[in-house]
Scaffold this active site. Structure first.
Site, mmCIF file in Angstrom:
data_model
loop_
_atom_site.group_PDB
_atom_site.id
_atom_site.type_symbol
_atom_site.label_atom_id
_atom_site.label_comp_id
_atom_site.label_asym_id
_atom_site.label_seq_id
_atom_site.Cartn_x
_atom_site.Cartn_y
_atom_site.Cartn_z
ATOM 1 C CG HIS A 177 49.177 44.489 28.194
ATOM 2 N ND1 HIS A 177 48.726 45.385 29.130
ATOM 3 C CD2 HIS A 177 48.093 44.112 27.471
ATOM 4 C CE1 HIS A 177 47.409 45.527 28.982
ATOM 5 N NE2 HIS A 177 47.011 44.771 27.993
ATOM 6 C CD GLU A 223 45.861 45.582 23.871
ATOM 7 O OE1 GLU A 223 44.755 45.036 23.986
ATOM 8 O OE2 GLU A 223 46.742 45.484 24.727
HETATM 9 P P1 PGA Z 1 40.074 45.478 27.734
HETATM 10 O O1 PGA Z 1 41.641 45.142 27.750
HETATM 11 O O2 PGA Z 1 39.445 44.620 26.663
HETATM 12 O O3 PGA Z 1 39.598 45.141 29.114
HETATM 13 O O4 PGA Z 1 39.945 46.924 27.401
HETATM 14 C C1 PGA Z 1 42.349 44.893 26.562
HETATM 15 C C2 PGA Z 1 43.784 44.548 26.887
HETATM 16 O O5 PGA Z 1 44.345 45.117 27.825
HETATM 17 O O6 PGA Z 1 44.382 43.706 26.216
#
Ligand code: PGA
Length: 245
Positions: free
Chosen positions: A93, A164
């Site tokens: 992540h 992401e």
């Molecule tokens: P967020 O985070 O939806 O708060 O932007 C997504 C993530 O870090 O998986």
């Protein structure tokens, strides 16, 4: 079928986590339309797997150490998460990569250990704002994908990817759905060289109950990884209901 995964990060204490899990367990969702999972903090995980045992939700680890047991102060291994009933593990992540300075070799070890332990890894990849501005999005993603997958043999085991973009996480500035579609389509092409079979790719970054359908209605986007909103009961439920609608 779309995936809706909730990353609770370090937002909720133990009691709040158990409370939210109880609320979610009481809901009925159409599991033919959605595959659901939550990723609680390590201290809550065992209680959450118990709470969600007969529900529509599975449970995952936010991060897992690659060695199963031993002198590793502060760590919890992929094997330990598996033993208490987890199904998934987030790997790499952006907060792990950037705040905890996890490098690609660590990400690779965690990916392999999760597979070895019988967890389904969710490899998170994404470019920073600087990468994007410098037109280095593909360069960054290529590197992240190569270090995770080169020479990896899945032998029939499952794996997911979450795209992401770092600049979209927790900022309220979600990626444009058509951009996410382009990048995810590109990721699916790019990973063909690694012969991993079918790998679902999710989008994550400022997904809300309001914008979720703009992502999940796109064929190539296999689901969403949701942070902040997944920790708020009503918004989370309405987000999942939208995807099921
Ligand atoms: P967020 O985070 O939806 O708060 O932007 C997504 C993530 O870090 O998986």
């Amino acid at each position: 079928m779309k995936y809706v995964f909730g990353n609770w990060k370090m937002y909720l204490g133990y009691d709040e986590s158990v409370g939210l899990a109880k609320d979610l367990a009481g809901q009925n969702f159409d599991t033919k339309k959605v595959t659901l999972a939550v990723f609680p903090s390590a201290i809550s995980t065992k209680s959450i797997t118990d709470e969600l045992k007969n529900s529509s939700f599975m449970v995952g680890a936010q991060d897992a150490m690659w060695i199963p047991h031993g002198a590793y102060t502060g760590a919890v291994s992929a094997q330990m998460f598996k033993d208490i009933g987890c199904t998934y593990a987030l790997v790499g992540h952006s907060e792990r990569r950037h705040i905890f300075e996890e490098h690609s070799d660590t990400v690779r070890k965690k990916l392999e250990a999760s597979l070895e332990a019988g967890l389904i890894p969710v490899l998170c990849v994404g470019e920073t704002k600087e990468d994007k501005v410098a037109d280095k999005r593909q360069y960054r993603l290529k590197k992240q994908l190569m270090s995770a997958f080169e020479g990896l043999s899945l032998s029939g085991r499952k794996l997911l990817i979450a795209y992401e973009p770092v600049w979209a996480i927790g900022t309220g500035d979600a990626c444009l759905p058509e951009d996410a579609q382009d990048v995810i389509g590109w990721i699916k092409q790019e990973i063909m060289q690694y012969h991993l079979g079918e790998v679902p790719v999710l989008y994550g970054g400022s997904v809300t109950a309001q914008n979720v359908l703009s992502f999940t209605s796109i064929l190539d986007i296999d689901g969403v990884l949701v942070g902040g909103v997944s920790t708020k009961k009503d918004e989370c439920i309405s987000l999942i209901r939208s995807v099921c609608s």
